[in-house]
Design a protein around this motif. Sequence first.
Motif, PDB file in Angstrom:
ATOM      1  N   SER A  42       0.831  -1.202   0.000  1.00  0.00           N
ATOM      2  CA  SER A  42       0.000   0.000   0.000  1.00  0.00           C
ATOM      3  C   SER A  42       0.866   1.253   0.000  1.00  0.00           C
ATOM      4  N   ASN A  43       1.964   1.230   0.779  1.00  0.00           N
ATOM      5  CA  ASN A  43       2.897   2.364   0.777  1.00  0.00           C
ATOM      6  C   ASN A  43       3.443   2.625  -0.614  1.00  0.00           C
ATOM      7  N   ILE A  44       3.939   1.546  -1.247  1.00  0.00           N
ATOM      8  CA  ILE A  44       4.535   1.683  -2.582  1.00  0.00           C
ATOM      9  C   ILE A  44       3.494   2.200  -3.573  1.00  0.00           C
ATOM     10  N   SER A  45       2.269   1.686  -3.477  1.00  0.00           N
ATOM     11  CA  SER A  45       1.196   2.108  -4.377  1.00  0.00           C
ATOM     12  C   SER A  45       0.937   3.607  -4.245  1.00  0.00           C
ATOM     13  N   GLN A  46       0.922   4.108  -3.005  1.00  0.00           N
ATOM     14  CA  GLN A  46       0.688   5.540  -2.776  1.00  0.00           C
ATOM     15  C   GLN A  46       1.843   6.381  -3.317  1.00  0.00           C
ATOM     16  N   TYR A  47       3.079   5.871  -3.161  1.00  0.00           N
ATOM     17  CA  TYR A  47       4.230   6.620  -3.676  1.00  0.00           C
ATOM     18  C   TYR A  47       4.202   6.687  -5.197  1.00  0.00           C
ATOM     19  N   VAL A  48       3.879   5.559  -5.819  1.00  0.00           N
ATOM     20  CA  VAL A  48       3.851   5.506  -7.283  1.00  0.00           C
ATOM     21  C   VAL A  48       2.744   6.410  -7.835  1.00  0.00           C
ATOM     22  N   LYS A  49       1.604   6.425  -7.166  1.00  0.00           N
ATOM     23  CA  LYS A  49       0.484   7.264  -7.615  1.00  0.00           C
ATOM     24  C   LYS A  49       0.699   8.733  -7.285  1.00  0.00           C
ATOM     25  N   GLY A  50       1.616   9.001  -6.330  1.00  0.00           N
ATOM     26  CA  GLY A  50       1.870  10.381  -5.941  1.00  0.00           C
ATOM     27  C   GLY A  50       0.906  10.914  -4.907  1.00  0.00           C
ATOM     28  N   THR A  51       0.138  10.029  -4.262  1.00  0.00           N
ATOM     29  CA  THR A  51      -0.815  10.475  -3.247  1.00  0.00           C
ATOM     30  C   THR A  51      -0.152  10.706  -1.892  1.00  0.00           C
ATOM     31  N   SER A  52       1.054  10.205  -1.716  1.00  0.00           N
ATOM     32  CA  SER A  52       1.839  10.491  -0.505  1.00  0.00           C
ATOM     33  C   SER A  52       3.315  10.365  -0.842  1.00  0.00           C
ATOM     34  N   ASN A  53       4.146  10.941   0.015  1.00  0.00           N
ATOM     35  CA  ASN A  53       5.596  10.930  -0.195  1.00  0.00           C
ATOM     36  C   ASN A  53       6.279  10.102   0.890  1.00  0.00           C
ATOM     37  N   PRO A  54       7.328   9.334   0.546  1.00  0.00           N
ATOM     38  CA  PRO A  54       8.072   8.602   1.579  1.00  0.00           C
ATOM     39  C   PRO A  54       8.808   9.563   2.503  1.00  0.00           C
ATOM     40  N   ASP A  55       8.749   9.302   3.807  1.00  0.00           N
ATOM     41  CA  ASP A  55       9.503  10.141   4.740  1.00  0.00           C
ATOM     42  C   ASP A  55      10.972   9.730   4.721  1.00  0.00           C
ATOM     43  N   ASN A  56      11.784  10.375   5.545  1.00  0.00           N
ATOM     44  CA  ASN A  56      13.230  10.127   5.519  1.00  0.00           C
ATOM     45  C   ASN A  56      13.586   8.673   5.830  1.00  0.00           C
ATOM     46  N   LYS A  57      12.849   8.057   6.765  1.00  0.00           N
ATOM     47  CA  LYS A  57      13.132   6.658   7.110  1.00  0.00           C
ATOM     48  C   LYS A  57      12.792   5.724   5.955  1.00  0.00           C
ATOM     49  N   LYS A  58      11.689   6.007   5.269  1.00  0.00           N
ATOM     50  CA  LYS A  58      11.306   5.191   4.115  1.00  0.00           C
ATOM     51  C   LYS A  58      12.303   5.399   2.961  1.00  0.00           C
ATOM     52  N   ILE A  59      12.777   6.637   2.790  1.00  0.00           N
ATOM     53  CA  ILE A  59      13.794   6.915   1.770  1.00  0.00           C
ATOM     54  C   ILE A  59      15.043   6.085   2.041  1.00  0.00           C
ATOM     55  N   GLN A  60      15.471   6.050   3.300  1.00  0.00           N
ATOM     56  CA  GLN A  60      16.657   5.268   3.670  1.00  0.00           C
ATOM     57  C   GLN A  60      16.433   3.784   3.381  1.00  0.00           C
ATOM     58  N   LEU A  61      15.248   3.289   3.735  1.00  0.00           N
ATOM     59  CA  LEU A  61      14.917   1.883   3.504  1.00  0.00           C
ATOM     60  C   LEU A  61      14.905   1.560   2.014  1.00  0.00           C
ATOM     61  N   LEU A  62      14.246   2.387   1.224  1.00  0.00           N
ATOM     62  CA  LEU A  62      14.143   2.138  -0.217  1.00  0.00           C
ATOM     63  C   LEU A  62      15.501   2.259  -0.898  1.00  0.00           C
ATOM     64  N   ALA A  63      16.320   3.209  -0.446  1.00  0.00           N
ATOM     65  CA  ALA A  63      17.655   3.366  -1.032  1.00  0.00           C
ATOM     66  C   ALA A  63      18.514   2.135  -0.776  1.00  0.00           C
ATOM     67  N   LYS A  64      18.463   1.602   0.427  1.00  0.00           N
ATOM     68  CA  LYS A  64      19.211   0.383   0.739  1.00  0.00           C
ATOM     69  C   LYS A  64      18.690  -0.795  -0.091  1.00  0.00           C
ATOM     70  N   THR A  65      17.373  -0.881  -0.198  1.00  0.00           N
ATOM     71  CA  THR A  65      16.753  -1.982  -0.934  1.00  0.00           C
ATOM     72  C   THR A  65      17.136  -1.953  -2.406  1.00  0.00           C
ATOM     73  N   LEU A  66      17.070  -0.783  -3.007  1.00  0.00           N
ATOM     74  CA  LEU A  66      17.298  -0.642  -4.445  1.00  0.00           C
ATOM     75  C   LEU A  66      18.751  -0.349  -4.785  1.00  0.00           C
ATOM     76  N   LYS A  67      19.584  -0.211  -3.738  1.00  0.00           N
ATOM     77  CA  LYS A  67      21.030   0.032  -3.908  1.00  0.00           C
ATOM     78  C   LYS A  67      21.299   1.283  -4.749  1.00  0.00           C
ATOM     79  N   VAL A  68      20.645   2.369  -4.329  1.00  0.00           N
ATOM     80  CA  VAL A  68      20.894   3.678  -4.923  1.00  0.00           C
ATOM     81  C   VAL A  68      21.169   4.657  -3.788  1.00  0.00           C
TER      82      VAL A  68
END
Length: 248
Positions: A42-68
């Motif tokens: 659900s989080n990813i769906s909201q980010y992709v649709k642009g209905t909400s933005n990932p906070d700093n902790k989610k950014i850190q998590l996604l960056a580690k996951t995607l290796k960027v």
Amino acid sequence: MKIATPNDRLKQIMKERNLRQVDVVKMSEYYQRELGVKLTKSNISQYVKGTSNPDNKKIQLLAKTLKVSEGWLSGYDVKKELVVSKSELSNHFDKIFQSDKIKLDLDFANQKYENQEHKLTFLALLENFDKLEEDKRKNLLHYSDVLLESTYQKDEYNIVATMFDNSMEPTYSEGDRLMVSFGFDFKFGEDYLIEYKEDILIRRLFFENYKILLVPLNDKHPTTTIILPLKDHFKVIGKIIGKIKTSP
């Protein structure tokens, strides 16, 4: 300077790597535990649709996951590549090797000692593993891509190597997890996991006029030429036999 939104960057990298929302969530499971951050489809769906933005902790998590890099994922005009030091890369390889060795021991024990009669032998085989504290044992097992994803393929392999750059594109991309076999028939012109000097490399191997050539597939990266006889540390760790699949 910020030139994009985190939502744009997330959609971009998912499109580049052909990732579904469920793939991103699955890939993030280890880092969710490591960082104590929850991520749902659900989080990813909201980010992709642009209905909400990932906070700093989610950014850190996604960056580690995607290796960027976190900066790139946040939308800044910075390099996308995640900078990994040699010591971090070696540490990553050592942890994977250790956890995969445990997996091999467990598989061997389960196949050979199926009944209670051999319980003592089974425990002796796993003695070092059982000495670890429960949390460390779980972390070590979850660290390994083999243990996380071994149910998705039937290939025979020993360890997993992660691509930390784009030197082997288009065959292997940054972030790909590659299956490495120790029991291989060596042939020039095939891809191997290699130790050379202080580096761990994935390269196509050739021999030419008393020279070993470590050749990247991306011509933006240089070919490494090793003159024989060897003067520096050189070791073929294993053969690349394919990519780990990220979904069933």
